[in-house]
Design a protein around this motif. Sequence first.
Motif, short mmCIF file in Angstrom:
data_model
loop_
_atom_site.label_atom_id
_atom_site.label_comp_id
_atom_site.label_asym_id
_atom_site.label_seq_id
_atom_site.Cartn_x
_atom_site.Cartn_y
_atom_site.Cartn_z
N PRO A 1 43.13 39.74 15.56
CA PRO A 1 43.12 40.94 14.41
C PRO A 1 42.05 41.79 14.69
N GLY A 2 42.15 43.10 14.93
CA GLY A 2 41.28 44.00 15.14
C GLY A 2 40.48 43.76 16.33
N ARG A 3 40.81 43.11 17.35
CA ARG A 3 39.75 42.72 18.61
C ARG A 3 40.96 42.81 19.72
N PRO A 4 40.64 43.31 20.72
CA PRO A 4 41.42 43.31 22.00
C PRO A 4 41.03 42.03 22.59
N VAL A 5 41.82 41.78 23.87
CA VAL A 5 41.48 40.54 24.71
C VAL A 5 40.14 40.83 25.36
N ARG A 6 39.19 39.73 25.48
CA ARG A 6 38.00 39.97 25.96
C ARG A 6 37.89 39.48 27.26
N TYR A 7 37.14 40.07 28.34
CA TYR A 7 37.05 39.52 29.68
C TYR A 7 35.51 39.72 29.92
N GLU A 8 34.98 38.51 30.48
CA GLU A 8 33.52 38.56 30.96
C GLU A 8 33.34 39.57 31.83
N HIS A 9 32.49 40.45 32.04
CA HIS A 9 32.18 41.34 32.94
C HIS A 9 31.72 40.69 34.16
N GLU A 10 30.82 39.74 34.16
CA GLU A 10 30.45 39.10 35.48
C GLU A 10 31.54 38.01 36.08
N TYR A 11 31.54 37.81 37.26
CA TYR A 11 32.32 37.00 37.77
C TYR A 11 32.12 36.57 39.12
N LYS A 12 32.57 35.47 39.53
CA LYS A 12 32.12 35.02 41.07
C LYS A 12 33.43 34.76 41.82
N ARG A 13 33.33 35.53 43.20
CA ARG A 13 34.40 35.74 43.79
C ARG A 13 34.86 34.39 44.53
N GLN A 14 36.06 34.19 44.51
CA GLN A 14 36.90 32.97 44.87
C GLN A 14 37.55 33.15 46.29
N GLY A 15 37.37 34.29 46.96
CA GLY A 15 38.04 34.84 48.12
C GLY A 15 38.85 35.65 47.99
N SER A 16 40.01 36.08 49.05
CA SER A 16 40.95 37.17 48.71
C SER A 16 41.94 36.50 49.74
N LEU A 17 43.19 37.30 49.50
CA LEU A 17 44.24 36.89 50.07
C LEU A 17 45.25 38.36 50.28
N THR A 18 46.08 38.15 51.06
CA THR A 18 47.12 39.34 51.36
C THR A 18 48.52 39.22 50.57
N LEU A 19 49.02 40.04 49.83
CA LEU A 19 50.59 40.11 49.51
C LEU A 19 51.29 40.73 50.32
N LEU A 20 52.35 40.06 51.09
CA LEU A 20 52.97 40.73 51.90
C LEU A 20 54.36 40.62 51.30
N ALA A 21 55.15 41.83 51.33
CA ALA A 21 56.39 41.97 50.53
C ALA A 21 57.27 42.86 51.18
N GLY A 22 58.56 42.45 50.99
CA GLY A 22 59.66 43.50 51.23
C GLY A 22 60.50 43.68 50.23
N LEU A 23 60.90 44.76 50.07
CA LEU A 23 61.97 45.21 49.02
C LEU A 23 63.23 45.78 49.53
N ASP A 24 64.22 45.29 48.85
CA ASP A 24 65.84 45.68 49.27
C ASP A 24 65.98 46.98 48.40
N VAL A 25 65.97 47.93 48.99
CA VAL A 25 66.01 49.33 48.33
C VAL A 25 67.36 49.37 47.40
N HIS A 26 68.37 48.89 47.79
CA HIS A 26 69.66 48.91 46.98
C HIS A 26 69.93 47.92 46.00
N THR A 27 69.07 46.58 45.89
CA THR A 27 69.28 45.84 44.94
C THR A 27 68.16 45.60 44.06
N GLY A 28 66.83 45.96 44.64
CA GLY A 28 65.57 45.78 43.89
C GLY A 28 64.92 44.62 44.15
N GLN A 29 65.63 43.68 44.73
CA GLN A 29 65.12 42.17 45.07
C GLN A 29 63.95 42.19 45.88
N VAL A 30 62.86 41.42 45.63
CA VAL A 30 61.81 41.35 46.47
C VAL A 30 61.67 39.99 47.15
#
Length: 389
Positions: free
Chosen positions: A212-241
């Motif tokens: 109450p009266g306070r938003p979600v709070r996230y720590e400003h500092e962080y430690k990187r755990q690496g990165s990855l790629t999101l590869l995706a395809g979308l069916d234009v007629h159905t919206g399925q991904v």
Amino acid sequence: MPLLGAVPVMLSAGERITLKKRVRGAKTAWRDRLRAQIVLAAARGRGNARIARDLGISQDTARKWRGRFAVRGLDGMADLPRPGRPRRIGEMDRAAVVALACQLPAATGVPLGRWTGPELAAELTARGLAGPMSASSVLRILAEHPVKPWQYQSWIYPRDPDFEAKAKIIVDLYQGYYDGELLGAGDRILSFDAKPQINARRRLHPTLPAAPGRPVRYEHEYKRQGSLTLLAGLDVHTGQVFAATPATHGIKPFMDLAGQVMTRPEYANAPRVFVIVDNGSDHRGQAAVTRLAKAHPNAIMIHTPLHASWLNQIEIFFSVIQKKVVTPNDFDSLGQLSRTLLGFVDRYNQTARPFSWKFTASDLHDLMDRISRHEQQDNPHDESLSEAA
């Protein structure tokens, strides 16, 4: 029925739409919303006493705005001019403020990236363009005009000489045409791309939920755990991904995901599957077209023009991912990030709908025409040279 003496109110279709927009508008001022509610209630035949009771206002207020609308229409919904102290800053000084704001600082020899209120006020005084005025006065003057020099946006000028022809193929596909003919009932359209370098950031302090009266709070500092790629395809007629999260993107991950999709019966048995891609390294050029067609003979790869990924509908899905999953980014590991991304895709597919794409070939032609006119205005010398040639 309205009470005796209440001014009758009749609305045209356009006025009704405008007033309803004011009532529903998230950014509509309270007074404008109230006035619109009064008029809409009056148009439904309600008397002033009923309107006042329903809206928690006085009958005089209901009578006032009902009467003003009946006499002047939508123009009557605005406040009347009020008497007050005459303007201290004259029209010439106001024009000087707007004129300077419409120039880039570099064009005037000022070493700034963009104007701010204080910088404009200081420059006007230093150059004697206007009398002394405060930064707040400058901002008030500009508030009366659609000139906001402290705001900016970036854009990319179409550099592909065949931009319109290439883009037209894609917008026509979205409208159900290819080479001027209607697509067949079994033809499918897929939109592929990669969202690379999604970082997993582990916050140094646990995230705190809303209270109450306070938003979600996230720590400003962080430690990187690496990165990855999101590869995706979308069916234009159905919206399925369809999605995968390889450690990096490249030809093999792209062909692997394309293969997983193309072996599904609805695509394997389709007469034609149009695969829309941008010019990323994993599916660039004729070599990618040939490679995909060799693996899946019914697949036809269509490239967007250079710097036109906005024509690729999968980018809309990536914007959804960015807002709903990646931001503000708090993941303990790449594994958690991958599971969350793929879990969201599964959740999304449960209620997926095709995007409502309204940009047509006619809109594309109008856009290119406007860009061409702007280019001629910005380079009149180039235009005269081309005409002379």
